[in-house]
Each structure stands twice: as C-alpha cells, then as structure tokens.
Design an enzyme around this catalytic site. Structure first.
Site, PDB file in Angstrom:
ATOM      1  N   GLY A  66       4.297  -2.260  15.071  1.00 24.87           N
ATOM      2  CA  GLY A  66       3.447  -1.075  15.155  1.00 24.87           C
ATOM      3  C   GLY A  66       2.955  -0.684  16.533  1.00 24.87           C
ATOM      4  O   GLY A  66       2.281   0.329  16.670  1.00 24.87           O
ATOM      5  N   ASP A  67       3.270  -1.474  17.570  1.00 24.49           N
ATOM      6  CA  ASP A  67       2.792  -1.151  18.922  1.00 24.49           C
ATOM      7  C   ASP A  67       3.801  -1.648  19.955  1.00 24.49           C
ATOM      8  O   ASP A  67       3.473  -2.411  20.854  1.00 24.49           O
ATOM      9  CB  ASP A  67       1.420  -1.772  19.155  1.00 24.49           C
ATOM     10  CG  ASP A  67       0.746  -1.242  20.417  1.00 24.49           C
ATOM     11  OD1 ASP A  67       1.159  -0.168  20.923  1.00 24.49           O
ATOM     12  OD2 ASP A  67      -0.190  -1.886  20.906  1.00 24.49           O
ATOM     13  N   LEU A  68       5.031  -1.205  19.797  1.00 26.17           N
ATOM     14  CA  LEU A  68       6.128  -1.687  20.640  1.00 26.17           C
ATOM     15  C   LEU A  68       6.137  -0.911  21.957  1.00 26.17           C
ATOM     16  O   LEU A  68       6.887   0.031  22.150  1.00 26.17           O
ATOM     17  CB  LEU A  68       7.448  -1.513  19.889  1.00 26.17           C
ATOM     18  CG  LEU A  68       8.686  -2.166  20.484  1.00 26.17           C
ATOM     19  CD1 LEU A  68       8.451  -3.637  20.752  1.00 26.17           C
ATOM     20  CD2 LEU A  68       9.858  -1.994  19.546  1.00 26.17           C
ATOM     21  N   THR A 100      -0.697   1.684  21.346  1.00 25.58           N
ATOM     22  CA  THR A 100      -0.526   2.254  22.678  1.00 25.58           C
ATOM     23  C   THR A 100       0.020   3.673  22.540  1.00 25.58           C
ATOM     24  O   THR A 100       0.980   3.905  21.813  1.00 25.58           O
ATOM     25  CB  THR A 100       0.456   1.384  23.488  1.00 25.58           C
ATOM     26  OG1 THR A 100       0.009   0.029  23.428  1.00 25.58           O
ATOM     27  CG2 THR A 100       0.530   1.838  24.928  1.00 25.58           C
TER      28      THR A 100
END
Length: 177
Positions: A66-68, A100
């Site tokens: 979910g936040d690559l 991010t």
C-alpha cells in the site's frame, strides 16, 4: 529470497506495535533516483525484479503493502533491493490508508479497497521513475489525480532505452499502469 528484511521481534505497548527488523546497510531508492535518475535499464529491471519477489511474498499472505515508494525500497551494497516499511500494509480488500503521495494508486484516489493490483500499479510508477527520471502523473509539482485515473499517457521518446528492450519495457509499463 523474499527480498523482505527478517523480523527479529514484535514489540507491543498498549495499542501500538513496532517491528524490529533486520538492519540493511545501503541507501534507499529515493536517494539513488535523486543522484542518478534515469537509471541504467539493467539496474531498473533488477530492482523491479527484487521488488516483485517481495510483493509475491506479501501477496501469498493476503497482504498489500500500500505504500510502494522509492523511500521504502532499500538497496544493499550488492545492489539488491529489499522492500521495507509495512506501516500501512493491510489485508487485501481493506480500505486504503494514506501513504506516500507519489506512490498513490487509483484505489487510493477513489478511496477503494487495496488489492495486489494496487501494489503492481505502484511498482509501475517506480519502474517509470527509474527509466525516465520522473513521475508519469506529476504536473506542476504534484500528482494529477485525473491523469492518474486516465492511465498511462504516451511514453516519452527521450529515454535511453536499448532499441531491443524498449517494446518489452513499454508493454510492461502499460500493463502495470
């Protein structure tokens, strides 16, 4: 290997939980992109392959990162990539938390449940940034949600991609994004 650092311990205090992870010396992909983008194709593909292995390990357990973002990819001294920061990782099908901004996916924008495809979209963003040195959906310094939801625009001509690799990489980017 799974390209995810080993977990040495899990510490809980009240409603908070912390993971004690293996230390990985090296730099993160954000720092490398700042210094050297666009990256050589062989390096970009190698990093992408390592991240794919990490995502496969997560997805086998029904988890979505979910936040690559580039800051969550660490490169060890041999140039191998490891995926870190599972602070907002959740079970597939769970609503998206804010991650991010430059790693935002269509599911984040539409406030939908995250799926493994969400992580693969974010992987496409990373690969694009490694190959072209910019984010495909940023205009005037921020992500343009409308453009992101409309999908990948025409790819830039200026990238220094080898002629034989170009069609394969462009097809890969189009399928990810």
């Amino acid at each position: 290997g799974s390209r995810i650092p080993r977990i040495h311990d899990i510490v809980t205090s009240g409603e908070y939980m912390a993971l004690v992870l293996q230390y990985v010396p090296g730099c993160d992909l954000a720092e490398l992109l700042k210094r050297a983008a666009p990256l050589p194709v062989s390096m970009a593909v190698s990093i992408c392959t390592d991240i794919t292995a990490a995502l496969a390990a997560l997805h086998r357990h029904q988890l979505v990162h979910g936040d690559l973002s580039p800051g969550n990819v660490v490169l060890d001294p041999r140039g191998r990539a490891l995926l870190i920061d599972f602070g907002i990782a959740a079970g597939a099908g769970r609503r998206a938390l804010a991650g991010t901004r430059l790693a935002v996916t269509p599911e984040h924008v539409r406030r939908e449940a995250l799926t493994p495809q969400s992580d693969f979209f974010a992987l496409g963003l990373l690969l694009y940034r490694m190959l072209y040195g910019e984010h495909p959906f940023v205009s005037e310094g921020s992500v343009d949600n409308r453009r992101l939801l409309n999908g990948l625009p025409n790819l830039p001509d200026g990238a220094e991609l080898a002629v034989d690799a170009r069609p394969l990489l462009e097809d890969l980017l189009r399928s990810l994004l």
